[in-house]
Write a protein that holds these residues in place. Sequence first.
Motif, mmCIF file in Angstrom:
data_model
loop_
_atom_site.group_PDB
_atom_site.id
_atom_site.type_symbol
_atom_site.label_atom_id
_atom_site.label_comp_id
_atom_site.label_asym_id
_atom_site.label_seq_id
_atom_site.Cartn_x
_atom_site.Cartn_y
_atom_site.Cartn_z
ATOM 1 N N GLN A 168 27.151 26.824 48.751
ATOM 2 C CA GLN A 168 28.478 27.381 49.024
ATOM 3 C C GLN A 168 28.577 28.811 48.487
ATOM 4 O O GLN A 168 27.957 29.136 47.471
ATOM 5 C CB GLN A 168 29.563 26.547 48.332
ATOM 6 N N THR A 169 29.356 29.618 49.176
ATOM 7 C CA THR A 169 29.578 30.976 48.676
ATOM 8 C C THR A 169 31.031 31.169 48.252
ATOM 9 O O THR A 169 31.489 32.266 48.038
ATOM 10 C CB THR A 169 29.242 32.022 49.766
ATOM 11 N N THR A 170 31.774 30.079 48.173
ATOM 12 C CA THR A 170 33.194 30.207 47.836
ATOM 13 C C THR A 170 33.546 29.542 46.505
ATOM 14 O O THR A 170 34.703 29.540 46.120
ATOM 15 C CB THR A 170 34.077 29.574 48.936
ATOM 16 N N ARG A 171 32.593 28.956 45.819
ATOM 17 C CA ARG A 171 32.889 28.335 44.519
ATOM 18 C C ARG A 171 32.026 28.992 43.455
ATOM 19 O O ARG A 171 30.805 28.879 43.465
ATOM 20 C CB ARG A 171 32.597 26.821 44.542
ATOM 21 N N PHE A 172 32.658 29.703 42.533
ATOM 22 C CA PHE A 172 31.923 30.384 41.465
ATOM 23 C C PHE A 172 32.920 30.773 40.374
ATOM 24 O O PHE A 172 34.135 30.660 40.557
ATOM 25 C CB PHE A 172 31.195 31.622 42.005
ATOM 26 N N ASN A 173 32.385 31.195 39.247
ATOM 27 C CA ASN A 173 33.242 31.683 38.170
ATOM 28 C C ASN A 173 33.108 33.199 38.059
ATOM 29 O O ASN A 173 32.035 33.752 38.324
ATOM 30 C CB ASN A 173 32.839 31.053 36.830
ATOM 31 N N VAL A 174 34.195 33.816 37.655
ATOM 32 C CA VAL A 174 34.193 35.269 37.456
ATOM 33 C C VAL A 174 34.600 35.544 36.016
ATOM 34 O O VAL A 174 35.612 34.989 35.546
ATOM 35 C CB VAL A 174 35.203 35.949 38.415
ATOM 36 N N VAL A 175 33.823 36.349 35.304
ATOM 37 C CA VAL A 175 34.226 36.722 33.940
ATOM 38 C C VAL A 175 34.268 38.242 33.823
ATOM 39 O O VAL A 175 33.342 38.927 34.240
ATOM 40 C CB VAL A 175 33.288 36.131 32.840
ATOM 41 N N PHE A 176 35.356 38.722 33.273
ATOM 42 C CA PHE A 176 35.492 40.163 33.018
ATOM 43 C C PHE A 176 34.886 40.442 31.643
ATOM 44 O O PHE A 176 35.589 40.597 30.655
ATOM 45 C CB PHE A 176 36.972 40.568 33.025
ATOM 46 N N MET A 177 33.557 40.480 31.594
ATOM 47 C CA MET A 177 32.869 40.782 30.329
ATOM 48 C C MET A 177 31.863 41.911 30.514
ATOM 49 O O MET A 177 30.968 42.103 29.717
ATOM 50 C CB MET A 177 32.136 39.540 29.800
ATOM 51 N N GLY A 178 31.983 42.627 31.646
ATOM 52 C CA GLY A 178 31.097 43.768 31.875
ATOM 53 C C GLY A 178 31.691 45.004 31.214
ATOM 54 O O GLY A 178 32.369 44.919 30.186
ATOM 55 N N MET A 179 31.479 46.154 31.841
ATOM 56 C CA MET A 179 31.949 47.405 31.235
ATOM 57 C C MET A 179 33.480 47.463 31.244
ATOM 58 O O MET A 179 34.118 47.139 32.247
ATOM 59 C CB MET A 179 31.399 48.591 32.035
ATOM 60 N N GLY A 180 34.032 47.919 30.103
ATOM 61 C CA GLY A 180 35.466 48.177 30.059
ATOM 62 C C GLY A 180 36.283 47.099 29.368
ATOM 63 O O GLY A 180 35.837 45.966 29.196
ATOM 64 N N GLU A 181 37.481 47.504 28.939
ATOM 65 C CA GLU A 181 38.464 46.583 28.361
ATOM 66 C C GLU A 181 39.420 46.208 29.497
ATOM 67 O O GLU A 181 40.247 47.025 29.934
ATOM 68 C CB GLU A 181 39.204 47.296 27.212
ATOM 69 N N PRO A 182 39.312 44.994 30.038
ATOM 70 C CA PRO A 182 40.112 44.641 31.215
ATOM 71 C C PRO A 182 41.609 44.788 31.012
ATOM 72 O O PRO A 182 42.325 45.167 31.930
ATOM 73 C CB PRO A 182 39.746 43.174 31.485
ATOM 74 N N LEU A 183 42.083 44.505 29.794
ATOM 75 C CA LEU A 183 43.538 44.569 29.603
ATOM 76 C C LEU A 183 44.038 46.018 29.512
ATOM 77 O O LEU A 183 45.237 46.273 29.622
ATOM 78 C CB LEU A 183 43.971 43.768 28.369
ATOM 79 N N HIS A 184 43.140 46.965 29.306
ATOM 80 C CA HIS A 184 43.511 48.388 29.365
ATOM 81 C C HIS A 184 43.766 48.784 30.828
ATOM 82 O O HIS A 184 44.416 49.773 31.106
ATOM 83 C CB HIS A 184 42.367 49.221 28.756
ATOM 84 N N ASN A 185 43.246 48.005 31.752
ATOM 85 C CA ASN A 185 43.409 48.250 33.194
ATOM 86 C C ASN A 185 44.082 47.015 33.812
ATOM 87 O O ASN A 185 43.682 46.512 34.854
ATOM 88 C CB ASN A 185 42.015 48.484 33.806
ATOM 89 N N LEU A 186 45.121 46.542 33.102
ATOM 90 C CA LEU A 186 45.695 45.231 33.433
ATOM 91 C C LEU A 186 46.222 45.137 34.873
ATOM 92 O O LEU A 186 46.003 44.128 35.544
ATOM 93 C CB LEU A 186 46.803 44.877 32.432
#
Length: 380
Positions: A168-186
């Motif tokens: 399947q290509t529609t079931r996966f997890n996404v984590v914002f742990m790459g470059m950047g502070e995600p909440l700074h770009n909320l």
Amino acid sequence: METFTWEQIDETSYYDCLLDYSHAELTRLVAERGFKSIHADRLFAALHRGDHDDPTLFDRLQLPKPMLALLNSDDAPKRSPFQRIEAFPSNDGSVKYLYHLPNGAQIESVFMPFKNRNTFCISSQVGCAMGCTFCATGAMGFRKHLSAGEIVGQVLHMRLRHPNPRGQTTRFNVVFMGMGEPLHNLNNVMKTVDLLTDPHGLVLSERDIAVSTSGLVPKIEQMASYKKRPHLMVSIAATNDGNRSSIMPVNRAYNLEKLLACLERYPLRRRERIMLSYVVIAGVNDRDEDIAALLAMSQRFPSMINLIPMNEHELSPGMQEPEEKRLQRMYQTLLDAGAFATIRRSRGRDVAGACGQLTTQYERKAATQKGATPSPGTPV
Ligand code: SF4
């Protein structure tokens, strides 16, 4: 025949990439040009469920001819936010991707295969303003917030290349742990959550998405107010204010007590836990008293502790991975005390796996080659 243009009409937001449009914005844009909402539905679904990079994508959508002509015209918004993408496959099965943006900047994402589901680790900014001393991205400083299209584009790129073990290509997890502070770009991060969970697109659950923050307390409070919100992960990295301020400068603005008090108030759903990430650095935060303090913090609210051995890189000299024996002792101490804990080892270590490491290596190489564009990865 009536002439249609891409010029902004009325108040509709105008973006130069189609992936930046929410379903509602796309519907308005299409309606202002005289087409029906069903055509916007088809366009949104094709961009998010199909291959947005396929040059024949629009031809198969049963769209009115004038709309097709508009979409294929030279001044139409582009379909991909990236100029080119390189892949760096690791021996451990993960693949690191380097995306080149039109302004010359680079960002990274990582595909990580797991037994039941793939995980895509993505970036939210070019560089980062938070300056954590153990992080290669922190050493770059802040360059730019990524747009929602630039964020979602990373996910769409990886999901097509990495179907999950069931195909399947529609079931996966996404984590914002790459470059950047995600909440700074909320705003753009939350728009990305909307794009990924939209019923006309991938229909991901917000519970399949996790956002990792260094501890921007007002932004955590803002995220708590949203009905549809991803899982919260918080990087702790030190158990007293002195140590934490020296390795995570954000602590000078929002100290541990302010952060923990905010986490105590955070509204959790049934069976939900806040993930506390703890980068373990030899001789810095791996003492017995650190682990006791971490345990005490974790008991203040439903939580899970992720021990992450330091991924050594040249931009954080002197910061080393702990001895395996030491790491196991910390882990066992947490388990024995009844905590939910895991050890998460960095993936892609042989391909500059630490967040920001690939980009900084690329930038240095480009600088030494005086503007040349080194191409160490496989173009995809
Ligand atoms: S660890 Fe995260 S928040 Fe800290 S500098 Fe790196 S990217 Fe920014």
